[in-house]
Scaffold this active site. Structure first.
Site, PDB file in Angstrom:
ATOM      1  N   ASP A   1      -6.407  -7.082   4.075  1.00  0.00           N
ATOM      2  CA  ASP A   1      -7.538  -6.403   3.420  1.00  0.00           C
ATOM      3  C   ASP A   1      -8.427  -7.443   2.748  1.00  0.00           C
ATOM      4  OD1 ASP A   1      -9.059  -4.250   2.319  1.00  0.00           O
ATOM      5  OD2 ASP A   1      -8.034  -4.578   0.411  1.00  0.00           O
TER       6      ASP A   1
ATOM      7  N   ASP B   1     -12.416  -9.139   4.186  1.00  0.00           N
ATOM      8  CA  ASP B   1     -13.688  -9.081   3.431  1.00  0.00           C
ATOM      9  C   ASP B   1     -14.234 -10.498   3.267  1.00  0.00           C
ATOM     10  OD1 ASP B   1     -13.434  -6.328   3.035  1.00  0.00           O
ATOM     11  OD2 ASP B   1     -14.072  -6.440   0.932  1.00  0.00           O
TER      12      ASP B   1
ATOM     13  N   TYR C   1       0.828  -1.211   0.000  1.00  0.00           N
ATOM     14  CA  TYR C   1       0.000   0.000   0.000  1.00  0.00           C
ATOM     15  C   TYR C   1       0.862   1.260   0.000  1.00  0.00           C
ATOM     16  CZ  TYR C   1      -4.704  -1.909   0.873  1.00  0.00           C
ATOM     17  OH  TYR C   1      -5.919  -2.523   0.758  1.00  0.00           O
TER      18      TYR C   1
ATOM     19  N   LYS D   1       3.030 -15.445   2.283  1.00  0.00           N
ATOM     20  CA  LYS D   1       3.299 -16.153   1.028  1.00  0.00           C
ATOM     21  C   LYS D   1       4.810 -16.388   0.991  1.00  0.00           C
ATOM     22  CE  LYS D   1       1.982 -17.757  -3.019  1.00  0.00           C
ATOM     23  NZ  LYS D   1       1.108 -18.931  -3.182  1.00  0.00           N
TER      24      LYS D   1
ATOM     25  N   ASP E   1      -2.924 -18.217   0.045  1.00  0.00           N
ATOM     26  CA  ASP E   1      -3.886 -18.865  -0.873  1.00  0.00           C
ATOM     27  C   ASP E   1      -4.623 -19.992  -0.145  1.00  0.00           C
ATOM     28  OD1 ASP E   1      -1.426 -20.154  -0.769  1.00  0.00           O
ATOM     29  OD2 ASP E   1      -1.337 -20.647  -2.903  1.00  0.00           O
TER      30      ASP E   1
HETATM   31  C1  IPM Z   1     -10.368  -1.217   4.132  1.00  0.00           C
HETATM   32  C2  IPM Z   1     -10.617  -0.576   2.786  1.00  0.00           C
HETATM   33  C3  IPM Z   1      -9.455   0.361   2.463  1.00  0.00           C
HETATM   34  C4  IPM Z   1      -8.186  -0.459   2.401  1.00  0.00           C
HETATM   35  C5  IPM Z   1      -9.630   1.191   1.187  1.00  0.00           C
HETATM   36  C6  IPM Z   1     -10.908   2.002   1.197  1.00  0.00           C
HETATM   37  C7  IPM Z   1      -8.447   2.078   0.922  1.00  0.00           C
HETATM   38  O1  IPM Z   1     -10.788  -1.551   1.812  1.00  0.00           O
HETATM   39  O2  IPM Z   1     -10.253  -0.479   5.126  1.00  0.00           O
HETATM   40  O3  IPM Z   1     -10.315  -2.439   4.191  1.00  0.00           O
HETATM   41  O4  IPM Z   1      -7.888  -1.067   1.359  1.00  0.00           O
HETATM   42  O5  IPM Z   1      -7.474  -0.524   3.396  1.00  0.00           O
HETATM   43 MG    MG Z   2     -10.907  -3.513   2.536  1.00  0.00          MG
END
Ligand code: IPM
Ligand code: MG
Length: 371
Positions: free
Chosen positions: A245, A249, A142, A189, A221
């Site tokens: 990240d 999700d 990042y 990884k 993975d």
């Molecule tokens: C998160 C989001 C952020 C990230 C984005 C909005 C930059 O996806 O907080 O998980 O990738 O960190």
């Molecule tokens: Mg995110």
């Protein structure tokens, strides 16, 4: 207790979900004799529109002078669909994380029995799942050098980690594991990436200081698969920025919706609390977004202030709404309630105002008989 809270409503559904949290926080403050003072500041697409910058100086100053930051969401399709945009909303959040040195993003993942039947995963696999992801937040790909050649045909993003950056979050993760099931899984990884091999080396060294914690290692993975296949095996998951990240999700599917998951970003100073979901622009202003991720983030903030009783009450209230089928559209498209109604119900529960006889039709019509 008196606390100054910087509030960043942000983009998309950010404002409407954060307003529910404020409502709940105000109810908690009134009941437990606390004073929460809010200062609203700009960040993201909203800030670009109003000031030209995704993170105005004033926002940073107010955040630095606060006891905590409550943040909604960031992002706007007009930037997502324009890869040439010079200024992007997300730059605001990344700069804020970096400036405040919020190096650890803590994302708890658990399940609610009332939602099991709505999950695409089998109930027997998700019952009693309870783990927490420690995602490194201020380094890695990042924040590495980003380049594109003059012709626009070749691009690169450097992924850099120092051992010091790995050590500081690893210590937090190990300490948390000691208070839980004493298991730590490093997700990396290391069969391919040099940075991952450094993570392993550093974590192996630190592990010696935490003899009571069992450490395991898993390639990302495989971890992506295991999180769906057998999520019960995890306790504390430690990982780098981008892997964290992605898998967080993914892990939200276990709980039932991305809209349910909260997070705390901590570092050396002021901490920030935000739901893990994005700005969900399609839902903005429609009063349909799930406010639970934000409300549970506010509960994490209360914990951070040492207000554990208050935090637990908020969590109990959320649990009560879910148990009684008071959920937003993302969870149950057929029997759903509005963002505001869920916020009101959580607030009412914390104030002990829920009657034993509930009239769901009235509540759905927002003609709540509760108040
Ligand atoms: C998160 C989001 C952020 C990230 C984005 C909005 C930059 O996806 O907080 O998980 O990738 O960190
Ligand atoms: Mg995110």
């Amino acid at each position: 207790m008196k606390k100054n809270i910087a509030v960043i409503l942000g983009d998309g559904i950010g404002p409407e979900v954060t307003q529910q949290s404020i409502k709940v926080l105000d109810a908690i403050a009134a009941q437990f004799n606390h004073e929460f003072h809010y200062k609203y500041v700009l960040m993201g697409a909203d800030a670009i529109d109003k000031t030209g910058s995704p993170l105005p100086d004033e926002t940073l100053e107010v955040c630095l002078a606060s006891d905590a930051i409550l943040f909604g969401a960031i992002g706007h399709p007009k930037y997502d669909n324009d890869p040439t945009a010079k200024v992007r909303p997300e730059q605001g959040l990344l700069k804020l994380r970096k400036s405040l040195q919020l190096f650890a993003n803590i994302r708890p993942v658990n399940t609610y029995p009332a939602l099991h039947h709505l999950s695409p995963l089998k109930s027997k696999n998700i019952e009693d799942v309870d783990f927490v992801i420690y995602r490194e937040l201020t380094s890695g790909i990042y924040f590495g050098k980003k380049e594109i050649n003059a012709e626009g045909t070749q691009a690169s993003d450097d992924c850099v980690y120092t051992s010091a950056e790995i050590e500081r979050i690893a210590h937090l993760a190990f300490k948390h594991a000691q208070k839980r099931k004493k298991k730590l899984m490093l997700v990396d990884k290391a069969n391919v990436l040099e940075t991952s091999r450094l993570w392993r080396k550093v974590v192996q060294n630190i592990a010696k200081e935490y003899n009571d914690v069992a450490v395991e290692y898993m390639f990302v993975d495989n971890a992506a698969m295991q999180i769906i296949l057998n999520p019960k095996q995890f306790d504390v998951v430690l990982t780098e920025n981008m892997f964290g990240d992605i898998i967080s999700d993914e892990a939200s599917v276990i709980s039932g919706s991305l809209g349910l998951l909260p997070s705390a970003s901590v570092g050396t100073g002021v901490a920030l609390f935000e739901p893990i979901h994005g700005s969900y622009p399609q839902a903005a202003g429609k009063d349909i977004a799930n406010p639970v991720g934000s409300i549970l983030s506010a509960a994490m903030m209360l914990d951070h202030f040492g207000l554990t009783k208050e935090a637990q009450l908020v969590r109990d209230a959320v649990e009560w709404t879910l148990q009684h089928g008071f959920v937003t559209k993302d969870i149950d498209p057929i029997n759903s309630y509005s963002t505001t109604t869920i916020g009101d119900l959580v607030k009412d529960f914390t104030e002990n105002k829920i009657p034993t006889e509930l009239n769901k039709d009235n509540i759905r019509l927002s003609k709540s008989t509760i108040i």
